[in-house]
Design a protein around this motif. Structure first.
Motif, PDB file in Angstrom:
ATOM      1  N   LYS A 385       0.772  -1.485  -0.386  1.00 21.67           N
ATOM      2  CA  LYS A 385       0.065  -0.168   0.038  1.00 21.67           C
ATOM      3  C   LYS A 385       0.749   1.209   0.603  1.00 21.67           C
ATOM      4  O   LYS A 385       1.688   1.078   0.465  1.00 21.67           O
ATOM      5  CB  LYS A 385      -0.484   0.602   1.154  1.00 21.67           C
ATOM      6  N   THR A 386       0.223   2.281  -0.531  1.00 17.77           N
ATOM      7  CA  THR A 386       0.830   3.812  -0.587  1.00 17.77           C
ATOM      8  C   THR A 386       0.509   4.212   0.734  1.00 17.77           C
ATOM      9  O   THR A 386      -0.802   4.521   0.890  1.00 17.77           O
ATOM     10  CB  THR A 386       1.002   4.213  -1.498  1.00 17.77           C
ATOM     11  N   PHE A 387       1.252   5.695   1.648  1.00 19.20           N
ATOM     12  CA  PHE A 387       0.724   6.167   2.411  1.00 19.20           C
ATOM     13  C   PHE A 387      -0.798   6.533   1.692  1.00 19.20           C
ATOM     14  O   PHE A 387      -0.121   7.938   0.515  1.00 19.20           O
ATOM     15  CB  PHE A 387       1.775   6.904   2.905  1.00 19.20           C
ATOM     16  N   PRO A 388      -1.361   7.644   2.057  1.00 19.37           N
ATOM     17  CA  PRO A 388      -1.619   6.997   3.957  1.00 19.37           C
ATOM     18  C   PRO A 388      -2.434   6.265   3.933  1.00 19.37           C
ATOM     19  O   PRO A 388      -3.584   5.667   5.425  1.00 19.37           O
ATOM     20  CB  PRO A 388      -2.831   8.343   4.028  1.00 19.37           C
ATOM     21  N   ASP A 389      -2.833   4.837   3.258  1.00 21.72           N
ATOM     22  CA  ASP A 389      -3.243   3.615   3.249  1.00 21.72           C
ATOM     23  C   ASP A 389      -2.894   2.624   3.730  1.00 21.72           C
ATOM     24  O   ASP A 389      -3.225   1.622   3.882  1.00 21.72           O
ATOM     25  CB  ASP A 389      -4.244   3.259   1.648  1.00 21.72           C
ATOM     26  N   VAL A 390      -1.730   3.213   3.563  1.00 23.84           N
ATOM     27  CA  VAL A 390      -0.567   2.154   5.121  1.00 23.84           C
ATOM     28  C   VAL A 390      -1.143   1.732   6.666  1.00 23.84           C
ATOM     29  O   VAL A 390      -1.089   2.922   6.807  1.00 23.84           O
ATOM     30  CB  VAL A 390       0.829   2.307   5.236  1.00 23.84           C
ATOM     31  N   PRO A 391      -1.699   0.773   6.897  1.00 26.30           N
ATOM     32  CA  PRO A 391      -2.274   1.108   8.430  1.00 26.30           C
ATOM     33  C   PRO A 391      -1.645   1.481   9.458  1.00 26.30           C
ATOM     34  O   PRO A 391      -0.456   1.330   9.276  1.00 26.30           O
ATOM     35  CB  PRO A 391      -3.135  -0.691   8.632  1.00 26.30           C
ATOM     36  N   PRO A 392      -2.222   2.178  10.141  1.00 26.28           N
ATOM     37  CA  PRO A 392      -0.570   2.796  11.246  1.00 26.28           C
ATOM     38  C   PRO A 392      -1.093   1.670  12.078  1.00 26.28           C
ATOM     39  O   PRO A 392      -1.469   0.698  12.480  1.00 26.28           O
ATOM     40  CB  PRO A 392      -1.468   3.485  11.693  1.00 26.28           C
ATOM     41  N   ILE A 393       0.635   1.647  12.750  1.00 29.82           N
ATOM     42  CA  ILE A 393       0.685   0.642  13.902  1.00 29.82           C
ATOM     43  C   ILE A 393       0.870   1.586  15.355  1.00 29.82           C
ATOM     44  O   ILE A 393       1.297   2.333  15.307  1.00 29.82           O
ATOM     45  CB  ILE A 393       2.341   0.024  13.418  1.00 29.82           C
ATOM     46  N   ILE A 469      15.313   8.198   0.589  1.00 25.97           N
ATOM     47  CA  ILE A 469      14.869   8.485  -0.601  1.00 25.97           C
ATOM     48  C   ILE A 469      13.265   9.938  -1.139  1.00 25.97           C
ATOM     49  O   ILE A 469      11.978   9.129  -0.882  1.00 25.97           O
ATOM     50  CB  ILE A 469      14.588   8.003  -2.036  1.00 25.97           C
ATOM     51  N   LEU A 470      13.707  10.935  -0.591  1.00 32.12           N
ATOM     52  CA  LEU A 470      12.408  11.606  -0.580  1.00 32.12           C
ATOM     53  C   LEU A 470      10.951  11.579  -1.365  1.00 32.12           C
ATOM     54  O   LEU A 470      10.142  11.769  -0.993  1.00 32.12           O
ATOM     55  CB  LEU A 470      12.521  13.301  -0.209  1.00 32.12           C
ATOM     56  N   GLU A 471      11.462  11.017  -3.060  1.00 33.25           N
ATOM     57  CA  GLU A 471      10.524  11.436  -3.428  1.00 33.25           C
ATOM     58  C   GLU A 471       9.650   9.647  -3.842  1.00 33.25           C
ATOM     59  O   GLU A 471       9.080   9.419  -3.574  1.00 33.25           O
ATOM     60  CB  GLU A 471      10.514  11.375  -4.849  1.00 33.25           C
ATOM     61  N   HIS A 472      10.356   8.952  -2.759  1.00 32.32           N
ATOM     62  CA  HIS A 472       9.590   7.676  -2.445  1.00 32.32           C
ATOM     63  C   HIS A 472       8.464   7.622  -0.942  1.00 32.32           C
ATOM     64  O   HIS A 472       7.555   7.775  -1.732  1.00 32.32           O
ATOM     65  CB  HIS A 472      10.630   6.454  -2.029  1.00 32.32           C
ATOM     66  N   GLY A 473       9.227   8.257  -0.495  1.00 34.57           N
ATOM     67  CA  GLY A 473       8.561   8.965   0.715  1.00 34.57           C
ATOM     68  C   GLY A 473       7.380   9.475   0.564  1.00 34.57           C
ATOM     69  O   GLY A 473       6.131   9.435   0.653  1.00 34.57           O
ATOM     70  N   GLU A 474       7.409  10.966  -0.735  1.00 37.53           N
ATOM     71  CA  GLU A 474       6.387  11.397  -0.951  1.00 37.53           C
ATOM     72  C   GLU A 474       5.147  10.604  -1.576  1.00 37.53           C
ATOM     73  O   GLU A 474       4.486  10.850  -1.972  1.00 37.53           O
ATOM     74  CB  GLU A 474       6.844  12.739  -1.496  1.00 37.53           C
ATOM     75  N   LEU A 475       5.565   9.954  -2.581  1.00 36.93           N
ATOM     76  CA  LEU A 475       4.909   9.040  -3.604  1.00 36.93           C
ATOM     77  C   LEU A 475       4.388   7.430  -3.348  1.00 36.93           C
ATOM     78  O   LEU A 475       4.139   6.667  -3.412  1.00 36.93           O
ATOM     79  CB  LEU A 475       6.266   8.335  -4.831  1.00 36.93           C
ATOM     80  N   GLY A 476       4.220   7.397  -1.360  1.00 35.11           N
ATOM     81  CA  GLY A 476       3.591   6.491  -0.795  1.00 35.11           C
ATOM     82  C   GLY A 476       4.856   5.801   0.070  1.00 35.11           C
ATOM     83  O   GLY A 476       3.943   5.024   1.001  1.00 35.11           O
ATOM     84  N   MET A 477       5.941   5.856  -0.303  1.00 37.73           N
ATOM     85  CA  MET A 477       6.493   4.693   1.009  1.00 37.73           C
ATOM     86  C   MET A 477       7.018   5.169   2.446  1.00 37.73           C
ATOM     87  O   MET A 477       8.122   5.283   3.216  1.00 37.73           O
ATOM     88  CB  MET A 477       7.994   4.089   0.195  1.00 37.73           C
ATOM     89  N   MET A 478       5.539   5.746   3.219  1.00 37.41           N
ATOM     90  CA  MET A 478       6.047   5.980   4.525  1.00 37.41           C
ATOM     91  C   MET A 478       4.998   5.114   5.597  1.00 37.41           C
ATOM     92  O   MET A 478       3.285   4.890   4.444  1.00 37.41           O
ATOM     93  CB  MET A 478       6.159   7.307   4.283  1.00 37.41           C
ATOM     94  N   GLY A 479       4.869   5.337   6.821  1.00 33.16           N
ATOM     95  CA  GLY A 479       3.869   5.064   6.886  1.00 33.16           C
ATOM     96  C   GLY A 479       3.891   5.408   8.675  1.00 33.16           C
ATOM     97  O   GLY A 479       4.132   6.379   9.087  1.00 33.16           O
ATOM     98  N   GLU A 480       2.754   5.286   9.549  1.00 36.01           N
ATOM     99  CA  GLU A 480       2.709   6.186  10.619  1.00 36.01           C
ATOM    100  C   GLU A 480       2.764   4.707  11.703  1.00 36.01           C
ATOM    101  O   GLU A 480       2.289   3.824  11.638  1.00 36.01           O
ATOM    102  CB  GLU A 480       1.396   6.817  10.727  1.00 36.01           C
ATOM    103  N   ILE A 481       3.155   5.541  12.711  1.00 35.06           N
ATOM    104  CA  ILE A 481       2.929   4.882  14.753  1.00 35.06           C
ATOM    105  C   ILE A 481       2.701   5.099  15.159  1.00 35.06           C
ATOM    106  O   ILE A 481       3.032   6.659  15.606  1.00 35.06           O
ATOM    107  CB  ILE A 481       4.747   4.306  14.592  1.00 35.06           C
ATOM    108  N   LYS A 482       1.549   5.115  16.077  1.00 33.29           N
ATOM    109  CA  LYS A 482       1.124   5.276  17.497  1.00 33.29           C
ATOM    110  C   LYS A 482       1.872   4.666  18.381  1.00 33.29           C
ATOM    111  O   LYS A 482       1.202   3.788  18.605  1.00 33.29           O
ATOM    112  CB  LYS A 482      -0.301   5.170  16.817  1.00 33.29           C
ATOM    113  N   VAL A 483       1.790   5.728  19.760  1.00 30.82           N
ATOM    114  CA  VAL A 483       2.438   5.091  20.655  1.00 30.82           C
ATOM    115  C   VAL A 483       1.725   5.593  21.151  1.00 30.82           C
ATOM    116  O   VAL A 483       1.186   7.248  21.710  1.00 30.82           O
ATOM    117  CB  VAL A 483       4.230   5.982  20.610  1.00 30.82           C
ATOM    118  N   GLN A 484       0.828   5.393  22.481  1.00 29.71           N
ATOM    119  CA  GLN A 484      -0.089   5.505  23.478  1.00 29.71           C
ATOM    120  C   GLN A 484      -0.140   4.397  24.132  1.00 29.71           C
ATOM    121  O   GLN A 484       0.187   3.706  24.524  1.00 29.71           O
ATOM    122  CB  GLN A 484      -1.589   5.674  22.255  1.00 29.71           C
TER     123      GLN A 484
END
Lengths: 484, 154
Positions: A385-393, A469-484
């Motif tokens: 998946k590409t961000f923001p569709d990558v499920p958060p951890i 690689i900033l283009e990769h991050g901007e194109l979706g190779m990014m995810g989110e971690i929720k520390v709670q």
């Protein structure tokens, strides 16, 4: 029409020059698709050599001990790169690299940020352990609009070299010049005769001097790589060092996509630090490989005859898609100056040990990949998946977790974790020797390989992880971690 | 296939080019010989003046230098083409031509003048693909670049 000998001579010259050019252009390729006479890939440094002075810290406005307060303004500027026409750049405080921030471990850093750019931005503090609300990502902060302000404030928990840059439209904003270094000094620093922070970058300029924003297929795949290598914003830097003196280079790679593999010919480099400060057991190496975002801290004793020069090289590195076929490129020069009065002291071989985080079973596995979409354009995915569709951890606050980051793609990806350092336990199944355990926030994940790391997630909030690689991050190779 | 380098003089101007001896002309070229297929004007002879700038008095047109093929990389079951654009000319457009084994060159992509690479997602068969480029400035074309060839499966 004029005639005579001069015309004939000129005609002969024209034919010869044209023939030579065409013979070059007409060269055939070999069976592997490599032209026999490739043209220059990275333009050689141009313009006059410039002595590499130490970066000058932004003045501290605070009179309070333990507080460093600075003004930081993102604004347009002008800069001349070598012989190219003048370039409009985006700057922090008017320079590229941007403002240099200098502090001591334990200081409270207060940054009065103003956005004078024509578009929104944020400031991300790469590698700094801080409250999530100060991390400069859109997960925790509204963009600072054009003309807007924001106050960043946090305690510097760790010594080391860090850097800051936007975390929105970062591929463009960083490429235009928005990056700066943050040096956090330890209570005790190793001895050296010369210390320089070297901000490594490249830039691709159009003919009219504009920074290229074109996202062609190569830039999409490999990240934008410029046609000019820069050290502290200079394409032809020279650093004078004492002959026989101890030189300390603190390196940070701020390029969008380029990996740097730094070699000082004739010298072995002692690595004394990386992303998260000093390494417990310094080690020697001939080259230092740095993906975008990584930092290394090296020492060496400058050898050679007084008055001689050493060309520091950026060596080829195969990071996928035959990128290692590029030739080595000059990065900067070292000029050996007046000799050190006394023999150089031994280079340090030990620093304080770091806490070894407990290992355990892999709690989280993420897989990086690349694949063409329906239009034939490559997309860069996490678990398909590409961000923001990558499920958060989701991780409970304070937990120590082991991650495995797999890379199914045909190229290396620099994995960057916000807000927390990690210790790499293994690379593609090969355990990290105990004396090589470092604090990292950015690490290369080998193609068709993996890294396994452990981190303590002890700061609540939303944190990003992504390919740097900033283009990769901007194109979706990014995810989110929720520390709670 | 052999590369052929040729030199002609047209009204006092020297035009140098190259091509293969099969004369695989690009689309839009009128001739079938090597020299025509690789003409610097893409088949349309360029006007050329004498030392004084021709009868009109205008400066003689500069020949457009050719791009140089750099690398052809296998990528995702297809091919990724890279070249170097001429340093001394600002191309308005780049034409990338492709041919498969036994076929004639044809324009595969017309790209912006500063583009120096293209992922060819159509080059996916088990055959050798050959590429060349040329630079367009106004109505003039450069000679073709050198050629570069590879099979995406091997």
């Amino acid at each position: 029409m004029s005639g005579g000998v001069s015309s004939i001579a000129r005609l002969t010259s024209v034919v010869a020059l044209s023939l030579g050019a065409v013979l070059l252009a007409c060269g055939a390729s070999d069976e592997h698709g490599h032209a026999h006479q490739p043209g220059p890939v990275v333009a050689p440094p141009t313009g006059a050599e410039a002595e590499l002075e130490a970066l000058v810290p932004v003045p501290n406005k605070s009179q309070t001990p333990g507080v460093v307060e600075v003004d930081l303004e993102a604004k347009l500027g002008r800069k001349v790169y070598g012989d190219a026409p003048e370039t409009e750049v985006w700057t922090y405080n008017g320079t590229v690299p941007g403002a240099f921030l200098d502090a001591k471990v334990g200081d409270r850093l207060v940054v009065n940020f103003k956005n004078a750019l024509p578009e929104p931005t944020t400031v991300h503090w790469h590698g700094v352990r801080l409250p999530a609300a100060m991390d400069g990502t859109l997960a925790m902060q509204q963009p600072v609009p054009a003309g807007g302000t924001f106050r960043y404030e946090f305690v510097l928990k760790d010594a080391g070299l860090f850097w800051f840059h936007p975390h929105m439209r970062s591929d463009i904003q960083v490429q235009k010049g928005l990056y700066g270094a943050l040096r956090v000094r330890a209570a005790s620093e190793p001895e050296s005769d010369v210390e320089r922070v070297l901000v490594l970058d490249d830039i691709k300029l159009e003919r009219d001097g504009r920074v290229s924003e074109t996202l062609d297929d190569n830039s999409r795949m490999m990240g934008r790589e410029g046609n000019t290598l820069l050290v502290n914003g200079t394409s032809n830097a020279r650093l004078t060092v004492p002959t026989g003196g101890v030189v300390r280079l603190r390196l940070v790679n701020v390029a969008n996509g380029r990996f740097f593999k730094v070699r000082v010919p004739g010298h072995t480099l002692r690595v004394i630090g990386s992303d998260g400060g000093f390494v417990p057991r310094p080690y020697d190496t001939e080259t230092v490989l740095m993906s975008p975002g990584e930092r290394y801290d090296v020492l060496f004793v400058a050898k050679g005859a007084e008055g001689s020069e050493i060309t520091v090289m950026n060596e080829p590195h195969e990071r996928g898609h035959e990128s290692g076929m590029r030739p080595a490129s000059p990065l900067m020069k070292l000029r050996l100056g007046a000799p050190r009065a006394t023999p150089a002291p031994p280079l340090p071989d030990a620093f304080a040990p770091i806490e070894r985080l407990p290992e355990g079973p892999v709690a989280h596995t993420v897989t990086l990949d690349e694949k063409p979409n329906a239009n034939g354009d490559y997309v860069f995915t996490i678990d398909g998946k590409t961000f923001p569709d990558v499920p958060p951890i989701v991780i409970p606050n304070g937990q120590v977790r082991v991650w495995e980051v797999k890379n199914d793609s045909d190229m290396e990806h620099p994995f960057h974790l916000h807000g927390f350092f990690f210790q790499v336990l293994a690379r593609s199944g090969v355990a990290t020797p105990a004396d090589r355990l470092l604090w990292k926030d950015t690490e290369i994940v080998p193609s068709k390989g993996s890294i396994r790391f452990v981190a303590r997630f002890d700061e609540p909030g939303s944190w990003m992880y992504h390919c740097h690689i900033l283009e990769h991050g901007e194109l979706g190779m990014m995810g989110e971690i929720k520390v709670q | 296939m052999r590369n052929v380098v040729w030199v002609v003089m047209v009204s006092g101007a020297v035009i140098v080019g190259c091509g293969d001896d099969k004369g695989g002309g690009s689309s839009g070229t009128s001739g079938t010989t090597s020299s025509t297929s690789a003409s610097s004007s893409g088949g349309d002879p360029q006007p050329a003046g004498d030392d004084a700038g021709g009868s009109s008095g205008a400066p003689a047109p500069q020949a457009v230098p050719a791009p140089t093929m750099d690398r052809l990389v296998k990528m995702g079951g297809a091919l990724h083409v890279m070249w170097v654009n001429p340093a001394s000319a600002a191309c308005d457009a780049i034409e990338l031509e492709r041919k498969a084994d036994g076929e004639a060159f044809a324009v595969a992509y017309t790209l912006g003048g500063s583009i120096d690479n293209k992922h060819d997602g159509q080059a996916t068969k088990d055959t050798t693909y050959t590429y060349r480029t040329r630079c367009k400035v106004g109505a003039a074309y450069s000679p073709y670049s050198n050629e570069i060839a590879r099979n995406p499966m091997k």
